[in-house]
Design a protein around this motif. Structure first.
Motif, short mmCIF file in Angstrom:
data_model
loop_
_atom_site.label_atom_id
_atom_site.label_comp_id
_atom_site.label_asym_id
_atom_site.label_seq_id
_atom_site.Cartn_x
_atom_site.Cartn_y
_atom_site.Cartn_z
N GLU A 1 14.85 14.16 44.34
CA GLU A 1 15.98 14.79 43.67
C GLU A 1 15.41 15.75 42.61
N GLN B 1 19.74 19.12 40.25
CA GLN B 1 20.59 18.10 40.88
C GLN B 1 20.79 16.92 39.95
N LYS B 2 19.70 16.54 39.28
CA LYS B 2 19.80 15.42 38.33
C LYS B 2 20.72 15.76 37.18
N ARG B 3 20.56 16.97 36.63
CA ARG B 3 21.41 17.37 35.50
C ARG B 3 22.88 17.29 35.89
N ASN B 4 23.19 17.80 37.08
CA ASN B 4 24.58 17.78 37.55
C ASN B 4 25.08 16.35 37.75
N ARG B 5 24.24 15.51 38.33
CA ARG B 5 24.65 14.13 38.59
C ARG B 5 24.85 13.36 37.29
N TYR B 6 23.96 13.59 36.34
CA TYR B 6 24.09 12.86 35.06
C TYR B 6 25.41 13.22 34.38
N ARG B 7 25.80 14.50 34.50
CA ARG B 7 27.06 14.94 33.89
C ARG B 7 28.26 14.38 34.66
N GLU B 8 28.21 14.60 35.97
CA GLU B 8 29.40 14.30 36.76
C GLU B 8 29.56 12.82 37.06
N GLU B 9 28.46 12.14 37.37
CA GLU B 9 28.61 10.73 37.77
C GLU B 9 28.38 9.77 36.63
N THR C 1 16.29 15.09 31.56
CA THR C 1 15.63 15.56 32.77
C THR C 1 14.47 16.50 32.49
N GLU D 1 16.41 6.30 34.41
CA GLU D 1 17.01 5.81 35.66
C GLU D 1 16.70 4.33 35.89
#
Lengths: 100, 490
Positions: B310, B314-322, B334, B344
């Motif tokens: 990953e 992608q990590k930045r987006n996931r941390y925000r969204e999920e 990140t 993580e």
């Protein structure tokens, strides 16, 4: 028809670090002209359906494993000794101001 | 010309990334950095006649993976070319590189541009190409500290033939900050992939900047200047900012901009001309007859694609969204792979992401930085952090107690639960115990009680303070306030 001028030859010689006298320039201009004539001749061959290539034998994906072979101090000595000049463990070269 | 003209800078970056393979790109000599001069040379490195270069399989794999992470298209047919120039850092008088058929073309990355006092924004930066090539050796100018005064040069070929991936951006960058963020994102991606250590001080990541200015987004590009010699991201930013101002000033004063290479001088904070001969670069590229072309099969591409981790964006987006983290937290976590991995692991051990993030970017980061270590070396394990976070949330310890046991956890590690038990630091949450402690305090401070009843409501804090003093901060704050309220207001 002239394909190459003496000016071209001087430029190529300079790029290849060749020091040529005027009579040599004249000779090489003539000789290169002949080579280019021959290339002209080759270009008459119909290559319409033949894919371009950069080599005579088609090999692809020739690779080796990422393994280190440590150079022995003897190999290193031999290589350093081959140089026109060395200084201790360095290759010694004339002072050069970058042009690249 | 009016000085009110709106000038715009156009910046592109060429980034050289050293691939961290064990052996060199075309031969088995070692790539170890910092060894004695010329210890990692062999006949191929020295370009002796009759030697044949053979491509390192790992170089191909790393380059393709890097290209995939940069959303580039992998070429179905690619080849190596010789770039000719005479300079003693190249023993062969040519560099093996890729000219018109690079391994990958046409990609992009997403860069998050954050600057103090300005709104953070995300920008997509185009990438022109990625190609494989060999690094050159190093020159030591002897006889003087300065090149001008040296009588000759000494050459160390340890670095010659080390594998490089050159990544060329499109001219999509507009400010020094964007250039620095782009470069740091490239490094982050390479580190996440594990294909390069990206150490700028050791030269394993090097950036050249191409920069020009124009009077608006629809105007043609101005004369392009190349800047070299920046060895940090902040140097990239500052060099761009300096150069933009220099070029604008030149245009406004009617001075010509020369197409040239300039060097960033870190100590003096300006760029200076290298005064190199113009028109000397005529590399006369031609296909290297010693190396066959590369054709990567679809199967091979898919196999490598599956191994991609990953990536930072992608990590930045996931941390925000999920995980519901802020843009800032997602960015900080990140930044470095060791921090991300730590975070993580803590979340995997059931720590609340937001609370874990606060501890990691706060106390833990401060400890790691002041001890010059990485998160991977921190004795306090992410699982223990999760345990501590859960104890706070479950009301077993207060935040204050957590801070009290933290120094031991940080320096020695261990289980927060055990430390709390051993030291008897568990939270007092038994109502009877708290009630009797409060009664005692109120009895001992009749004047304050009267003052409170007379309207000095602020004294509530005083009573809580007394209780915390008595219990060493272990009284459950919520319960204590509740009981105190009942007692004082009845």
């Amino acid at each position: 028809m002239t394909k190459i001028t003496e000016e071209d030859v001087r430029k190529v010689a300079r790029l290849a670090r060749l020091q040529l006298v005027d009579s040599e320039i004249e000779t090489y201009t003539r000789q290169i002209e002949k080579i280019l004539d021959y290339v002209d001749h080759l270009q008459k061959v119909n290559t319409k359906d033949i894919p371009p290539t950069t080599r005579a034998v088609e090999v692809v994906n020739k690779t080796r494993e990422d393994n280190v072979q440590v150079s022995s101090s003897r190999d290193r000595e031999e290589l350093l000794e081959l140089a026109p000049q060395r200084e201790a463990d360095f290759f010694r070269v004339p002072k050069i101001i970058s042009e690249s | 010309m009016s000085s009110k003209t709106h000038w715009e800078a156009v910046i592109g970056l060429e980034t050289h990334v050293q691939l961290n393979t064990q052996s060199k790109i075309f031969t088995a000599a070692s790539t170890t950095f910092g060894d004695d001069p010329n210890t990692h040379i062999d006949p191929v490195v020295c370009g002796l006649p009759g030697t044949l270069p053979v491509l390192n399989q790992k170089v191909l794999e790393y380059s393709v993976k890097a290209a995939m992470a940069l959303n580039l298209n992998i070429a179905s047919h690619s080849k190596f070319d010789r770039k000719q120039y005479f300079y003693p850092d190249l023993p062969k008088n040519y560099q093996i590189s890729q000219y018109d058929e690079p391994i990958a073309e046409e990609g992009w990355i997403e860069v998050e541009v954050a600057e103090k006092g300005k709104e953070t924004y995300i920008k997509k930066i185009g990438i022109e190409r990625l190609h494989m090539e060999e690094d050159a050796g190093k020159l030591v100018h002897a006889g003087s500290d300065r090149l001008d005064g040296s009588t000759h040069s000494l050459v160390d070929y340890n670095r010659a033939g080390v594998a490089l991936a050159e990544i060329v951006s499109k001219p999509d960058l507009r400010t020094g900050r964007e250039a620095a963020e782009y470069a740091s994102e490239i490094r982050r991606i390479m580190r996440y992939l594990g294909v390069s250590d990206g150490n700028m001080q050791e030269g394993s990541l090097r950036c050249d900047v191409n920069i020009s200015v124009r009077q608006g987004p629809n105007e043609p590009f101005g004369t392009k200047v190349e800047i070299k010699n920046m060895n940090s991201f902040s140097a990239i930013q500052k060099a761009c900012e300096y150069e933009i101002q220099r070029q604008i000033k030149a245009y406004e004063e009617g001075e010509p901009i020369l197409q040239e290479t300039r060097l960033w001088d870190e100590s003096k904070q300006f760029t200076k001309s290298m005064r190199s001969k113009e028109g000397a670069s005529d590399y006369r590229y031609f296909p290297d007859p010693d190396l066959g072309p590369i054709e990567i099969s679809i199967e091979q591409k898919e196999a490598w694609r599956k191994e991609l981790p990953e990536l930072p964006a992608q990590k930045r987006n996931r941390y925000r969204e999920e995980l519901g983290l802020s843009q800032y937290d997602a960015r900080v976590l990140t930044e470095e792979l060791a921090v991300t991995n730590y975070f993580e692991a803590a979340v995997l051990a059931d720590a609340d992401p937001k609370t874990a993030s606060n501890w990691i970017t706060g106390d833990l980061a401060a400890y790691v930085n002041s001890n010059k270590m990485t998160f991977a070396e921190l004795p306090f394990s992410p699982e223990s952090l999760a345990e501590m976070v859960q104890m706070i949330e479950g009301g077993k310890i207060s935040g204050k107690i957590a801070k009290e046991i933290l120094p031991e956890l940080l320096s020695k590690g261990g289980s927060p639960k055990n430390i709390v038990e051993e030291r008897g630091l568990g939270m007092i949450s038994d109502p009877d115990t708290i009630t009797s402690l409060i009664d005692e305090i109120l009895n001992n401070h009749p004047e304050e009680v009267n003052a409170f009843k007379g309207g000095k409501k602020k004294l509530q804090g005083f009573f809580v303070g007394q209780l915390m003093k008595k219990t060493g901060g272990k009284a459950d704050p919520k319960l204590s306030n509740q009981i105190l309220n009942e007692k004082l207001n009845k």
